[in-house]
Write a protein that holds these residues in place. Structure first.
Motif, PDB file in Angstrom:
ATOM      1  N   PHE A   1       0.829  -1.203   0.000  1.00 52.10           N
ATOM      2  CA  PHE A   1       0.000   0.000   0.000  1.00 52.10           C
ATOM      3  C   PHE A   1       0.865   1.256   0.000  1.00 52.10           C
ATOM      4  O   PHE A   1       0.574   2.226  -0.700  1.00 52.10           O
ATOM      5  CB  PHE A   1      -0.929  -0.003   1.214  1.00 52.10           C
ATOM      6  N   LEU A   2       1.937   1.276   0.799  1.00 49.94           N
ATOM      7  CA  LEU A   2       2.846   2.417   0.799  1.00 49.94           C
ATOM      8  C   LEU A   2       3.517   2.574  -0.566  1.00 49.94           C
ATOM      9  O   LEU A   2       3.726   3.700  -1.035  1.00 49.94           O
ATOM     10  CB  LEU A   2       3.905   2.240   1.893  1.00 49.94           C
ATOM     11  N   LEU A   3       3.842   1.457  -1.192  1.00 49.95           N
ATOM     12  CA  LEU A   3       4.439   1.508  -2.527  1.00 49.95           C
ATOM     13  C   LEU A   3       3.448   2.078  -3.534  1.00 49.95           C
ATOM     14  O   LEU A   3       3.835   2.817  -4.453  1.00 49.95           O
ATOM     15  CB  LEU A   3       4.875   0.102  -2.947  1.00 49.95           C
ATOM     16  N   PHE A   4       2.181   1.782  -3.343  1.00 51.86           N
ATOM     17  CA  PHE A   4       1.142   2.308  -4.230  1.00 51.86           C
ATOM     18  C   PHE A   4       1.101   3.834  -4.185  1.00 51.86           C
ATOM     19  O   PHE A   4       0.945   4.493  -5.213  1.00 51.86           O
ATOM     20  CB  PHE A   4      -0.209   1.724  -3.818  1.00 51.86           C
ATOM     21  N   ILE A   5       1.254   4.407  -2.989  1.00 53.83           N
ATOM     22  CA  ILE A   5       1.237   5.864  -2.873  1.00 53.83           C
ATOM     23  C   ILE A   5       2.470   6.475  -3.544  1.00 53.83           C
ATOM     24  O   ILE A   5       2.384   7.490  -4.236  1.00 53.83           O
ATOM     25  CB  ILE A   5       1.194   6.281  -1.386  1.00 53.83           C
ATOM     26  N   GLN A   6       3.624   5.845  -3.383  1.00 53.18           N
ATOM     27  CA  GLN A   6       4.868   6.372  -3.935  1.00 53.18           C
ATOM     28  C   GLN A   6       4.936   6.189  -5.446  1.00 53.18           C
ATOM     29  O   GLN A   6       5.333   7.088  -6.171  1.00 53.18           O
ATOM     30  CB  GLN A   6       6.058   5.691  -3.265  1.00 53.18           C
ATOM     31  N   ASN A   7       4.557   4.988  -5.897  1.00 47.31           N
ATOM     32  CA  ASN A   7       4.567   4.696  -7.333  1.00 47.31           C
ATOM     33  C   ASN A   7       3.642   3.510  -7.598  1.00 47.31           C
ATOM     34  O   ASN A   7       4.037   2.354  -7.425  1.00 47.31           O
ATOM     35  CB  ASN A   7       5.981   4.382  -7.812  1.00 47.31           C
ATOM     36  N   PRO A   8       2.409   3.744  -8.003  1.00 44.97           N
ATOM     37  CA  PRO A   8       1.440   2.661  -8.196  1.00 44.97           C
ATOM     38  C   PRO A   8       1.831   1.675  -9.290  1.00 44.97           C
ATOM     39  O   PRO A   8       1.336   0.551  -9.319  1.00 44.97           O
ATOM     40  CB  PRO A   8       0.151   3.403  -8.561  1.00 44.97           C
ATOM     41  N   PHE A   9       2.739   2.074 -10.174  1.00 41.56           N
ATOM     42  CA  PHE A   9       3.143   1.191 -11.264  1.00 41.56           C
ATOM     43  C   PHE A   9       4.175   0.147 -10.824  1.00 41.56           C
ATOM     44  O   PHE A   9       4.515  -0.746 -11.594  1.00 41.56           O
ATOM     45  CB  PHE A   9       3.708   2.020 -12.416  1.00 41.56           C
ATOM     46  N   LEU A  10       4.661   0.265  -9.586  1.00 40.99           N
ATOM     47  CA  LEU A  10       5.626  -0.697  -9.061  1.00 40.99           C
ATOM     48  C   LEU A  10       4.986  -1.761  -8.182  1.00 40.99           C
ATOM     49  O   LEU A  10       5.678  -2.663  -7.705  1.00 40.99           O
ATOM     50  CB  LEU A  10       6.723   0.034  -8.267  1.00 40.99           C
TER      51      LEU A  10
END
Length: 242
Positions: A115-124
């Protein structure tokens, strides 16, 4: 206060508190009373207050914590060879007790890695199933199947990917996130980005109010105080021409 400003309690996403009984009391605390009308509202402890509490262990544990920090900075091999005595056991027991105490005191909510990765870069985001599970743990209104489909379609959108590379995550989700096509993803991102990590703004406003309305300004009205505070705390920098 909320009614006078036409703020719907159900539209409040989250509340940051300083941990005072008036804020987090189980029966009459502010958070409990707000959750009566908005059960989905998230409440959590101010991060600055957490840091201050960690630092204010007092003189009793000051020397102990200082020694612990020195031990932590030693190489692990040296620590294992030279520190196998009763003192180490005392340190370990104290740290474990401290960790358990903090887990209970600061048991707010946890945002998962996906979820944190989604905020930073949803394509990752690679594990879409785990992402939907993490989102549903914090926001019960999230439909796992719907958000998975939205994220798959989102990651396949080449145009949005290019736009994301040309701006910050905050700018992307506030202006370019295509809320019409991806309403659930946009709502999640907006709620996370608008959450306050601390009560700093509120505390600083109180400090400024005490400076503005001092004993030499006892005749100041509430309306005058309101205008002075707005001028004192505004982030807008005025530009005067010579």
């Amino acid at each position: 206060m909320l009614e006078s400003r036409n703020i719907d309690v159900k539209s409040i996403i989250s509340v940051t508190t300083d941990g005072a009984p008036a804020m987090v009391g189980r029966e009459r605390g502010l958070v409990a009373r707000l959750k009566e009308d908005n059960p989905d509202m998230i409440s959590y402890y101010c991060k600055i207050h957490q840091s201050v509490l960690c630092a204010s262990l007092g003189y009793e544990y000051g020397e102990l914590m200082e020694t612990i920090m020195k031990l932590v900075n030693f190489p692990r091999s040296t620590l294992l060879e030279e520190r196998k005595d009763e003192t180490d056991t005392k340190y370990v027991q104290y740290i474990e007790k401290l960790i358990n105490n903090f887990k209970v005191r600061f048991d707010d909510f946890v945002l998962g890695k996906q979820f944190l990765l989604f905020i930073q870069n949803p394509f990752l985001v690679t594990d879409i199933t785990e992402f939907s599970v993490e989102a549903n743990l914090t926001w019960k209104w999230v439909d796992a199947a719907k958000i998975q489909l939205e994220l798959i379609d989102f990651q396949e959108n080449v145009a949005l990917k290019q736009v994301f590379c040309d701006c910050t995550p905050e700018t992307f989700w506030s202006k370019e996130g295509s809320p019409a096509n991806f309403p659930t993803l946009h709502r999640l991102a907006a709620q996370i980005l608008t959450m306050f990590g601390s009560t700093y703004c509120c505390k600083s406003a109180f400090s400024i109010m005490n400076l503005v309305k001092n004993k030499f300004r006892s005749c100041m009205t509430n309306e005058q105080l309101h205008h002075c505070l707005r001028l004192a705390i505004t982030p807008i920098v005025t530009k005067f021409r010579n």
